[in-house]
Motif scaffolding. Sequence first.
Motif, PDB file in Angstrom:
ATOM      1  N   PHE A  40       0.755  -1.192  -0.016  1.00  0.00           N
ATOM      2  CA  PHE A  40       0.148   0.055  -0.029  1.00  0.00           C
ATOM      3  C   PHE A  40       0.950   1.274  -0.089  1.00  0.00           C
ATOM      4  CE2 PHE A  40      -2.635   2.635   3.210  1.00  0.00           C
ATOM      5  CZ  PHE A  40      -3.243   3.495   2.408  1.00  0.00           C
ATOM      6  N   ILE A  41       1.570   1.453   0.990  1.00  0.00           N
ATOM      7  CA  ILE A  41       2.837   2.747   0.985  1.00  0.00           C
ATOM      8  C   ILE A  41       3.874   2.037   0.368  1.00  0.00           C
ATOM      9  CG2 ILE A  41       3.486   4.673   2.732  1.00  0.00           C
ATOM     10  CD1 ILE A  41       1.344   3.674   4.553  1.00  0.00           C
ATOM     11  N   CYS A  42       3.847   1.910  -0.760  1.00  0.00           N
ATOM     12  CA  CYS A  42       5.150   1.504  -1.357  1.00  0.00           C
ATOM     13  C   CYS A  42       5.257   2.451  -2.758  1.00  0.00           C
ATOM     14  CB  CYS A  42       5.294   0.291  -1.742  1.00  0.00           C
ATOM     15  SG  CYS A  42       3.716  -0.248  -2.778  1.00  0.00           S
ATOM     16  N   ALA A  43       6.547   2.152  -3.470  1.00  0.00           N
ATOM     17  CA  ALA A  43       6.560   2.889  -4.540  1.00  0.00           C
ATOM     18  C   ALA A  43       5.753   2.278  -5.831  1.00  0.00           C
ATOM     19  CB  ALA A  43       8.124   2.914  -4.937  1.00  0.00           C
ATOM     20  N   GLU A  44       5.522   1.216  -5.828  1.00  0.00           N
ATOM     21  CA  GLU A  44       4.668   0.583  -6.885  1.00  0.00           C
ATOM     22  C   GLU A  44       3.252   1.147  -6.803  1.00  0.00           C
ATOM     23  OE1 GLU A  44       6.259  -1.642  -4.721  1.00  0.00           O
ATOM     24  OE2 GLU A  44       7.843  -1.082  -5.963  1.00  0.00           O
ATOM     25  N   ASN A  45       2.775   1.499  -5.690  1.00  0.00           N
ATOM     26  CA  ASN A  45       1.384   2.329  -5.355  1.00  0.00           C
ATOM     27  C   ASN A  45       1.488   3.876  -5.380  1.00  0.00           C
ATOM     28  OD1 ASN A  45      -1.288   1.631  -5.262  1.00  0.00           O
ATOM     29  ND2 ASN A  45      -1.308   2.025  -2.950  1.00  0.00           N
ATOM     30  N   ALA A  46       2.528   4.277  -5.632  1.00  0.00           N
ATOM     31  CA  ALA A  46       2.776   5.814  -5.601  1.00  0.00           C
ATOM     32  C   ALA A  46       1.585   6.580  -6.253  1.00  0.00           C
ATOM     33  CB  ALA A  46       4.073   6.241  -5.948  1.00  0.00           C
ATOM     34  N   GLN A  47       1.095   6.388  -7.576  1.00  0.00           N
ATOM     35  CA  GLN A  47       0.206   7.046  -8.144  1.00  0.00           C
ATOM     36  C   GLN A  47      -1.234   6.963  -7.607  1.00  0.00           C
ATOM     37  OE1 GLN A  47       0.442   4.616 -11.700  1.00  0.00           O
ATOM     38  NE2 GLN A  47      -1.073   2.813 -10.880  1.00  0.00           N
ATOM     39  N   ASN A  48      -1.372   5.910  -6.388  1.00  0.00           N
ATOM     40  CA  ASN A  48      -2.584   5.965  -5.643  1.00  0.00           C
ATOM     41  C   ASN A  48      -2.483   6.665  -4.477  1.00  0.00           C
ATOM     42  OD1 ASN A  48      -4.158   4.642  -7.905  1.00  0.00           O
ATOM     43  ND2 ASN A  48      -3.007   2.901  -7.234  1.00  0.00           N
ATOM     44  N   LEU A  49      -1.496   7.115  -4.046  1.00  0.00           N
ATOM     45  CA  LEU A  49      -1.195   7.942  -2.517  1.00  0.00           C
ATOM     46  C   LEU A  49      -1.296   9.329  -2.943  1.00  0.00           C
ATOM     47  CD1 LEU A  49       1.874   5.615  -1.384  1.00  0.00           C
ATOM     48  CD2 LEU A  49      -0.688   5.256  -1.012  1.00  0.00           C
ATOM     49  N   TYR A  50      -2.339   9.885  -2.531  1.00  0.00           N
ATOM     50  CA  TYR A  50      -2.289  11.524  -2.790  1.00  0.00           C
ATOM     51  C   TYR A  50      -1.705  12.204  -1.515  1.00  0.00           C
ATOM     52  CZ  TYR A  50      -5.458   9.689  -6.350  1.00  0.00           C
ATOM     53  OH  TYR A  50      -6.124   9.158  -7.364  1.00  0.00           O
ATOM     54  N   VAL A  51      -1.206  13.306  -2.112  1.00  0.00           N
ATOM     55  CA  VAL A  51      -0.384  14.128  -1.254  1.00  0.00           C
ATOM     56  C   VAL A  51      -1.039  15.761  -1.489  1.00  0.00           C
ATOM     57  CG1 VAL A  51       1.577  12.627  -0.886  1.00  0.00           C
ATOM     58  CG2 VAL A  51       1.570  14.047  -2.679  1.00  0.00           C
ATOM     59  N   ALA A  52      -0.607  16.404  -0.301  1.00  0.00           N
ATOM     60  CA  ALA A  52      -0.684  17.729  -0.345  1.00  0.00           C
ATOM     61  C   ALA A  52       0.965  18.201  -0.222  1.00  0.00           C
ATOM     62  CB  ALA A  52      -1.358  18.281   0.906  1.00  0.00           C
ATOM     63  N   VAL A  53       1.464  18.860  -1.007  1.00  0.00           N
ATOM     64  CA  VAL A  53       2.881  19.379  -0.952  1.00  0.00           C
ATOM     65  C   VAL A  53       2.938  20.973  -1.033  1.00  0.00           C
ATOM     66  CG1 VAL A  53       5.022  19.092  -2.360  1.00  0.00           C
ATOM     67  CG2 VAL A  53       3.000  17.286  -2.522  1.00  0.00           C
TER      68      VAL A  53
END
Length: 365
Positions: A40-53
Amino acid sequence: MVDFRPAYPEEIEQILELVNYVFRTSSGLEPTMGRQFPTFICAENAQNLYVAVDNGKVVAHIGIKKNTAIIYGHKVSMANMGAVCTHPDYQGKGIGTALLHEVFRNLGEKGIGFVSISGTRGLYKRNSCVEVGEAFRYILEKGKFLYKNFEEIRYHVSKGVDEADVLFDIYKREPVRYQRTKREFPVLLKAVPMVHPPVPALTVAVAFADGNAGLAYIIGYETKPGAFKVVEYAGQRMVVVWLMDKLLHDMEMEQVMVEVPAYDKELISVLNSAGLSGVSSYYPGTTLRIVSKENLWRDISPIIEEAWDESLLPSSLDALPGRVADDEAKLAEFLFTGFKRPSYGQPWDQVFPLPLPWPNGLNYI
Ligand SMILES: CC(C)(COP(=O)(O)OP(=O)(O)OC[C@H]1O[C@@H](n2cnc3c(N)ncnc32)[C@H](O)[C@@H]1OP(=O)(O)O)[C@@H](O)C(=O)NCCC(=O)NCCS
């Protein structure tokens, strides 16, 4: 200016730092988020991890894992959401809310119908997320519970992942479940995602028939010495109960707790006829948000069609009673909530609520 977007793979370390701080180290726990959520929290799933930057710094996060639910053989595109947090320095400024809306919009555009959220807090409930499902909580106690014996069945209890192939074969026969690959099974089992604060390993009890076919399993852990909590079970329901009885009488547990989704009428009837009664609730700790009615209808209409007993099938969500489809929260409750459910009359009460896979097992987020 704060930017809202899917994460880049190279931002995973920053995300882990934030979620470990908010969910673990700030309350004195080990930083285990990476170990507990390896898919889940991994590079392969990065596109599904939404961030505020903000200026290159990740200040808020909402994690998504796209999943497929398999409900009575029909595939339903859904997502699970978790590890939602805003860095304390940035809280109360509307960032969590704005990111949440960005996530809902994106998921709808990506063909998903609904998202199952780990959490019930105000941030979700103010944004059309509702409590769903119905589960019965049973406690089996040594001294008060003794089940029949099946002489011909063997069982094995372990803390490892050696039997993951057998577990996979049992799980894939479940009528309501997540699509879970054979490769994922041992990874999730080892990660222990659903236990907070974490424990080193889950206990797995598997029952076998002659010829080594897997019949049933229970997976769980001790919440305190002698008290076993089942987080996931699968397979033949009488054998599931028999395994819980083995934990009490061969493994010296004092009590076994299991939560049974209301659609699992078979296990409920086995437990009730063994003299137990369950206490009902929503699916604990979970809310659900519909993100696209069109995607949802595409996926659930075959389930409704199959269960429908009358001549005139509802042709769209607008045909549901009481204009429930006008409002995402009401629609989610009508489709998926069993606990404290009002009657909608027939034929609706025969077909709804639709079952949802158990959110607190190995696919927990
Ligand atoms: C829950 C959490 C993610 C919310 O993030 P956030 O960025 O602070 O969320 P928001 O700012 O959008 O909303 C938080 C509050 O600020 C208020 N708010 C929203 N916009 C605002 C603004 N522009 N100015 C001032 N306040 C505002 C909201 O009304 C909300 O109030 P309430 O929740 O107290 O009723 C954050 O508090 C957090 O990380 N908590 C710890 C981890 C956690 O519990 N995560 C959830 C797991 S289920």
